[in-house]
Design a protein around this motif. Sequence first.
Motif, mmCIF file in Angstrom:
data_model
loop_
_atom_site.group_PDB
_atom_site.id
_atom_site.type_symbol
_atom_site.label_atom_id
_atom_site.label_comp_id
_atom_site.label_asym_id
_atom_site.label_seq_id
_atom_site.Cartn_x
_atom_site.Cartn_y
_atom_site.Cartn_z
ATOM 1 N N LEU A 9 0.829 -1.204 0.000
ATOM 2 C CA LEU A 9 0.000 0.000 0.000
ATOM 3 C C LEU A 9 0.865 1.257 0.000
ATOM 4 O O LEU A 9 0.526 2.258 0.632
ATOM 5 C CB LEU A 9 -0.934 -0.004 1.219
ATOM 6 C CG LEU A 9 -1.831 -1.236 1.406
ATOM 7 C CD1 LEU A 9 -2.694 -1.094 2.650
ATOM 8 C CD2 LEU A 9 -2.694 -1.479 0.175
ATOM 9 N N ALA A 10 1.964 1.219 -0.747
ATOM 10 C CA ALA A 10 2.895 2.341 -0.741
ATOM 11 C C ALA A 10 2.878 3.171 -2.015
ATOM 12 O O ALA A 10 3.347 4.307 -2.009
ATOM 13 C CB ALA A 10 4.319 1.834 -0.497
ATOM 14 N N LEU A 11 2.351 2.631 -3.112
ATOM 15 C CA LEU A 11 2.509 3.300 -4.412
ATOM 16 C C LEU A 11 1.187 3.753 -5.030
ATOM 17 O O LEU A 11 1.146 4.090 -6.210
ATOM 18 C CB LEU A 11 3.245 2.371 -5.379
ATOM 19 C CG LEU A 11 4.692 2.043 -4.998
ATOM 20 C CD1 LEU A 11 5.311 1.071 -5.996
ATOM 21 C CD2 LEU A 11 5.533 3.315 -4.921
ATOM 22 N N ASN A 12 0.120 3.749 -4.254
ATOM 23 C CA ASN A 12 -1.185 4.223 -4.740
ATOM 24 C C ASN A 12 -1.675 3.463 -5.959
ATOM 25 O O ASN A 12 -2.320 4.027 -6.855
ATOM 26 C CB ASN A 12 -1.136 5.727 -5.038
ATOM 27 C CG ASN A 12 -0.841 6.539 -3.801
ATOM 28 O OD1 ASN A 12 -1.049 6.090 -2.678
ATOM 29 N ND2 ASN A 12 -0.343 7.754 -3.988
ATOM 30 N N GLU A 13 -1.354 2.173 -6.001
ATOM 31 C CA GLU A 13 -1.823 1.335 -7.102
ATOM 32 C C GLU A 13 -3.268 0.911 -6.868
ATOM 33 O O GLU A 13 -3.758 0.911 -5.737
ATOM 34 C CB GLU A 13 -0.939 0.085 -7.203
ATOM 35 C CG GLU A 13 0.509 0.383 -7.499
ATOM 36 C CD GLU A 13 1.452 -0.684 -7.003
ATOM 37 O OE1 GLU A 13 2.468 -0.921 -7.681
ATOM 38 O OE2 GLU A 13 1.192 -1.280 -5.942
ATOM 39 N N SER A 14 -3.937 0.519 -7.943
ATOM 40 C CA SER A 14 -5.276 -0.045 -7.813
ATOM 41 C C SER A 14 -5.182 -1.429 -7.181
ATOM 42 O O SER A 14 -4.254 -2.194 -7.481
ATOM 43 C CB SER A 14 -5.930 -0.163 -9.196
ATOM 44 O OG SER A 14 -7.137 -0.906 -9.109
ATOM 45 N N PRO A 15 -6.125 -1.785 -6.310
ATOM 46 C CA PRO A 15 -6.130 -3.143 -5.760
ATOM 47 C C PRO A 15 -6.661 -4.184 -6.746
ATOM 48 O O PRO A 15 -6.619 -5.377 -6.461
ATOM 49 C CB PRO A 15 -7.050 -3.029 -4.542
ATOM 50 C CG PRO A 15 -7.997 -1.929 -4.893
ATOM 51 C CD PRO A 15 -7.187 -0.946 -5.716
#
Length: 368
Positions: A9-15
């Motif tokens: 949860l560090a790179l603001n990626e989509s789950p």
Amino acid sequence: MDIPVPHRLALNESPYPPLPSVREAMQRAVAQAHRYPQFHPDDLTERIAAWCQVASDRVVVGSGSVGVALQLLQAVVRPGDTVVHGWRTFDAYPLLATMAGAHPVPVPLSPDGHQDLSALLTALDHRSRVVVLCNPHNPTGSLVTADALSAFLRQVPRHVTVLLDEAYVEFARHTALPDTPALLDSHPNLLVLRTFSKAYGLAALRVGYGLGASELVARIRRQQLPFGINAVATAAVKASLRAGGELRRRVDAVVAERERVWHALVGLGWRVHPSHANFLWVPAPGPVDEGAMALTAAGVQARHHPGEGLRITIGGRQANDAVIAALAEVGRPGVSGRRAPNTPADEAVAPCHRRLPVSGRRPRMRRS
């Protein structure tokens, strides 16, 4: 030896991984991997322009929004010029400024995590060539409202290009969200950046685009890397543009989880900024460093700025529950996380004309 990290949860990626229809389009493109893509991404540019309902000469495509940002800086910056930006912000901006031969000029954020528009204007001088705004802001999730943005643009000197980074705008729901395409005709020094990395879940494929006046876009396109957008990425973006309804439901799910986690952390006593993006910012003062250690021990990888704050991407429900449980173990910081009286709260649904194309409805803009 690498230690597995269950929750990244560090790179603001989509789950969420790409939609099935998008994966199918990618697989078909892979079968032609022995062929070069277009020299310049003209087909994709025209497709994005039609989707945004703008003339194609107002669209520039690049390797993620960060690639378009670098092209802009290479187009307008001369050695010794300055690039003004809030700080803290997306870490790439001072790096890109240096790559382009400019001096980055960081301007502190306001205490409530907003970009200080007055201070940014004060920092502009004859050497300034670009001023960067992120809306919503990374890492705090704060929003520049339509009125505030219009007032800011009116005061920026014409020799300064405004780089408006809207990488997270699909997650914003506030009624005061700017209708930025409508501003382009009256502000030829404005470039609006958007990306397919976040809401569309295509971070690894590196496609972003900019919207601006045709003259500015033409200058930026001259910095276009030949063969720079690969065929698999092109196929994925085109398929995503056809899947607006499905993608909107995914974005709405992320927004709902963002609000759930926000309320949970505030209920635990954490001070958490209201967010208009797909992440939450937990600022200092408060036990943010202890919180970072608790998250790491729980297998959660968040973005930790020691002594400053924690940025936590909204993931799937299991990951978000792990965040809540880990921070509950730190103890109650004793700082209220209530929204400030003058801080706009997210609305459940934004007006259709301000929704971004992921909603299935395209933004309108006058053709030049």
